[in-house]
Design an enzyme around this catalytic site. Structure first.
Site, mmCIF file in Angstrom:
data_model
loop_
_atom_site.group_PDB
_atom_site.id
_atom_site.type_symbol
_atom_site.label_atom_id
_atom_site.label_comp_id
_atom_site.label_asym_id
_atom_site.label_seq_id
_atom_site.Cartn_x
_atom_site.Cartn_y
_atom_site.Cartn_z
ATOM 1 N N HIS A 250 -11.942 -5.240 7.887
ATOM 2 C CA HIS A 250 -12.641 -5.077 6.613
ATOM 3 C C HIS A 250 -13.879 -4.211 6.798
ATOM 4 O O HIS A 250 -14.826 -4.312 6.048
ATOM 5 C CB HIS A 250 -13.033 -6.446 6.032
ATOM 6 C CG HIS A 250 -11.863 -7.305 5.678
ATOM 7 N ND1 HIS A 250 -11.176 -8.035 6.611
ATOM 8 C CD2 HIS A 250 -11.230 -7.525 4.501
ATOM 9 C CE1 HIS A 250 -10.183 -8.674 6.026
ATOM 10 N NE2 HIS A 250 -10.189 -8.385 4.746
ATOM 11 N N GLU B 112 0.820 -1.219 0.000
ATOM 12 C CA GLU B 112 0.000 0.000 0.000
ATOM 13 C C GLU B 112 0.848 1.262 0.000
ATOM 14 O O GLU B 112 0.537 2.243 -0.668
ATOM 15 C CB GLU B 112 -0.922 0.030 1.223
ATOM 16 C CG GLU B 112 -2.094 -0.913 1.154
ATOM 17 C CD GLU B 112 -1.668 -2.346 1.343
ATOM 18 O OE1 GLU B 112 -0.618 -2.561 1.966
ATOM 19 O OE2 GLU B 112 -2.396 -3.225 0.873
#
Lengths: 390, 408
Positions: B211, B141
């Site tokens: 999530h 990321e």
């Protein structure tokens, strides 16, 4: 270490080494151990010697390995069923096919060594002392779960197993830190930090390599290369797919991760390497998962069914060990069937126990955010007057 | 019925006067659920107990028909065009398709975007525009963000995807320290205005710790960034195109539960919706409610629930749309009119974005406030696994908040 932690470790150590199998006479000769020759292609090294291909191992150990792998596979299959029945929700990453890594590692280590891995952790949790009931209950989100039902599939821990981590790659610097603490405290033990082929490209992994080598930490970095990072093949994510060489200044060893004895041998070698003061080592376990990345991935959109079938038929770790057990007359077919059956019964029973457990109390929602009695008196609720005190 | 209601409210009459009219006709609930029948799949079922059907599919905020959709004055540019039934991921896909088609320097990249992405937002783009413009990145990321910043600094349009907002934290340094401050620290020599980072966010029922997060508050604290959260397919397409084309680095947070749940008739043309402007969804005079993303549907249901207890309650529901910069004028004008404010969001309470809104409104509308500003948010715990239903501000908690605001 707190005395309670010592007791727990002792319990784990006891569990690892005292087999519930009663002493029995084996079908073959009275010798307690066998010498098995590993296949020449089991290892490939980078800047270090190869471990010996000659494995001397006790018969009990081999049978224990077999039992562990069979039970682990049953446990994962049970999780698969429970997920499809919608009793397990959320994320569930199964290690079917990768059993040899967890089992081979555990048999070569002691309870003092530490392991940390990412989210494909059910097998490791089991090997590090977690009961099947507590693992399944955790997946179901029940009170009897190993994290009290608060963690779920990706967050399972035991006193010498640091999880179970959701963020990919984040566990590797943690592993370096644990190794540092071991060295600092003078423990003659190593830390095994596992990660996958996908995670190997995270920057923090390289940061951990550097720190481990700089300070000669007893850290073993283990890349579980199952060829696919979720749906991406290794060669499409990594400029260098020789993961055991990625440590650059850290020597490495590539291991056939589908052979539990090769794993056992390599891990014993790695532990000896780091604990004797040679600093960190990299291991690459070439392994394979039959299932998808997680339960929401069929696992067939990025690889062929033929490939999966080929691996299952030719490289299955359990079948491989079975053949060895028969070849060396360690146990008979019937005894193996008995073990298979016992594993099935054990897992089925654990499923029932896990299902019978209740959901965690709502009060657990507010606990363990901070240390109890540490000056954080409350968590704020809905209104100015609503507080939840620790 | 919904559009007539909205039109009448826009023309000045309140919801309460309309519901009174229906009361005279003797069948408000029946009227409500006949219109809902057109949206509700199983129309043989008995009428709902609460008098309304909860959830996104039954929402009156969703534009189910062509005319409904095009009635929006912000879509004036495509008012004569066609619309197509799309859900949120299809609308986002369409926006990126248009961005790639109209801007030669645009590229889309992120983890697994090549085959279409884990939420199908990038379906077909690699085939249409080539793998040199739509490509996968390794699992990194920080690398994705840094790489995007570099591309944007060279003037190319970088549309980066962070697979889940929970994974954005390794990229936090790049976004906050590199992207947001580039123009400022280089005295205008460089900027990364053509960077847009898209990321799915929000609770989904079973996401657990990693999530489900909704991290807009962390980024709202960074001058130099723009942060946008759409509530529906039409909004997502317009706001995403605006975010990509905006000359400032933008973080576009897509509530993942809406990817399939929200289906609207979306204009097929190229259109943008304004950033930094909130949208008033229903006009009212008793209470102002501010929300964004998926929480708006919860708030809609909470209002319906509260209106059963307090018939005639007239609520002004505002979709903030842009978290940074946020539309202070619209919210303050509304609170000055109603005197009461309730803000709801999925992120935890302490230092959630509602705190910022509440402070500013307190400063600007202090003497007009009739009740303390209500903040309905998740509790201050990590996002739990099994306790999710208790953690998030559901419609009942929000309805209680409405009651508290009204009965002060």
């Amino acid at each position: 270490m707190l005395s309670s932690q010592k007791i727990n470790l002792a319990k784990v150590a006891a569990k690892a080494f005292i087999t519930p199998l009663t002493v029995r006479t084996f079908a073959s000769s009275a010798a307690r151990s066998v010498n098995i020759n590993l296949h020449k292609g089991s290892f490939e090294s980078y800047n270090c010697d190869l471990p010996s291909l000659d494995v001397e191992i006790s018969k009990e150990e081999l049978v224990r390995m077999y039992r562990s792998m069979v039970t682990m596979r049953r446990m994962e299959m049970a999780s698969d069923g429970l997920y499809k029945a919608k009793l397990i929700r959320g994320f569930c990453h199964l290690c079917t096919g990768q059993e040899a890594v967890a089992v081979g590692m555990e048999t070569a280590l002691t309870a003092e060594d530490k392991i940390i891995t990412a989210y494909r952790c059910h097998g490791f949790t089991y090997m590090r002392g977690g009961s099947i009931t507590s693992i399944l209950a955790e997946l179901l989100g029940r009170k009897a779960g190993i994290s009290g039902g608060k963690g779920g599939s990706m967050h399972m821990f035991t006193p010498n197993f640091f999880g179970g981590n959701g963020i990919v790659g984040a566990q590797v610097p943690l592993g370096a830190g644990i190794a540092f603490a071991q060295k600092y405290l003078g423990h003659k033990a190593a830390t095994f930090s596992l990660y996958g082929d996908g995670a190997s490209n995270q920057g923090q992994v390289f940061e951990a390599y550097n720190m481990a080598k700089l300070w000669e930490l007893p850290a073993v970095f283990v890349c579980e290369n199952n060829r696919y990072g979720m749906g991406t093949a290794a060669n499409r994510s990594s400029a260098n797919t020789s993961y055991f060489k990625r440590g650059d200044y850290i020597p490495g060893l590539k291991v056939n991760g589908m052979d539990v004895l090769a794993v056992h041998q390599a891990v014993a070698y790695a532990k000896e390497w780091t604990v004797s003061g040679k600093g960190p080592l990299l291991l690459e376990m070439e392994t394979y998962r039959y299932g998808g990345h997680s339960m929401s991935d069929p696992g067939t959109t990025y690889r062929t069914r033929e490939e999966i079938q080929h691996m299952r038929s030719n490289n299955d770790p359990i079948t491989g060990l079975k053949q060895r057990l028969l070849e060396f007359n360690i146990i008979t077919e019937d005894e193996m069937k008995a073990i298979d059956k016992a594993a099935r019964v054990e897992v089925d029973q654990a499923v029932e126990e896990a299902k019978a457990s209740g959901e965690p109390d709502l009060s657990e929602f507010w606990t363990q955010i901070y240390q109890k009695d540490s000056g954080v008196p409350y968590v704020r609720g809905r209104e100015p007057e609503e507080f939840h005190r620790y | 019925m919904s559009t007539t209601l909205l039109r009448s409210t826009r023309l000045g009459s309140s919801l309460s006067s309309i519901s009174r009219t229906f009361l005279h006709q003797g069948a408000p609930v029946k009227h409500l659920h006949t219109s809902l029948k057109t949206h509700y799949a199983a129309s043989n079922s008995p009428p709902p107990a609460e008098g309304f059907l909860p959830g996104v599919a039954n929402s009156q905020l969703i534009k189910h028909t062509h005319h409904d959709a095009l009635r929006n004055p912000e879509l004036a540019g495509v008012a004569n065009g066609e619309t197509k039934k799309m859900n949120t991921f299809q609308a986002i896909n369409d926006a990126m398709r248009i961005a790639l088609a109209t801007d030669d320097t645009a590229c889309v990249f992120g983890e697994d975007v090549g085959f279409g992405g884990v939420f199908r937002c990038t379906m077909g783009l690699a085939e249409m525009f080539g793998r040199d413009r739509v490509f996968n990145t390794p699992l990194s990321e920080q690398g994705i963000a840094g790489f995007g910043i570099g591309m944007a600094a060279m003037g190319s349009t970088a549309i980066a995807e962070i697979q889940f907002a929970d994974y954005i934290f390794p990229a936090f340094d790049q976004i906050v320290n590199e992207a947001a401050k580039y123009r400022y620290r280089s005295g205008g020599e460089f900027n990364v205005g053509s960077l847009c980072i898209r990321t799915p966010c929000g609770a989904v029922g079973h996401g657990g710790h990693y999530h489900s997060q909704h991290p807009e508050a962390y980024f709202a604290h960074t001058p130099g960034l723009k942060v946008v959260v759409p509530r529906s397919p039409i909004q997502a397409k317009g706001l995403l195109l605006a975010s990509i084309r905006d000359r400032n680095p933008t973080i576009f947070m897509e509530p993942k539960i809406l990817y399939r749940a929200a289906v609207e008739m979306v204009p097929v043309g190229d259109y943008e919706l304004p950033l930094g402007k909130a949208e008033i969804l229903t006009q009212g005079k008793d209470l102002t409610i501010v929300g964004w993303g998926a929480q708006l549907y919860v708030l809609e249901n909470a209002i319906q629930l509260a209106q059963k207890k307090m018939p005639g309650l007239s609520v002004e529901l505002i979709d903030l749309r842009s978290i940074l910069p946020w539309d202070v004028e619209t919210v303050c004008n509304s609170v000055n009119k109603t005197g009461r404010l309730l803000i709801a969001h999925e992120a935890p309470k302490t230092q959630g974005f509602a705190a910022e809104i509440a402070s500013t409104v307190m400063e600007r509308c202090f003497l007009r406030l009739e009740a303390p500003i209500q903040r309905l948010t998740s509790y201050d715990t990590p996002f739990p696994l099994v306790f999710e239903k208790f953690h998030v501000p559901d419609m009942i908690r929000c309805a209680e908040g409405i009651e508290r605001a009204m009965k002060f």
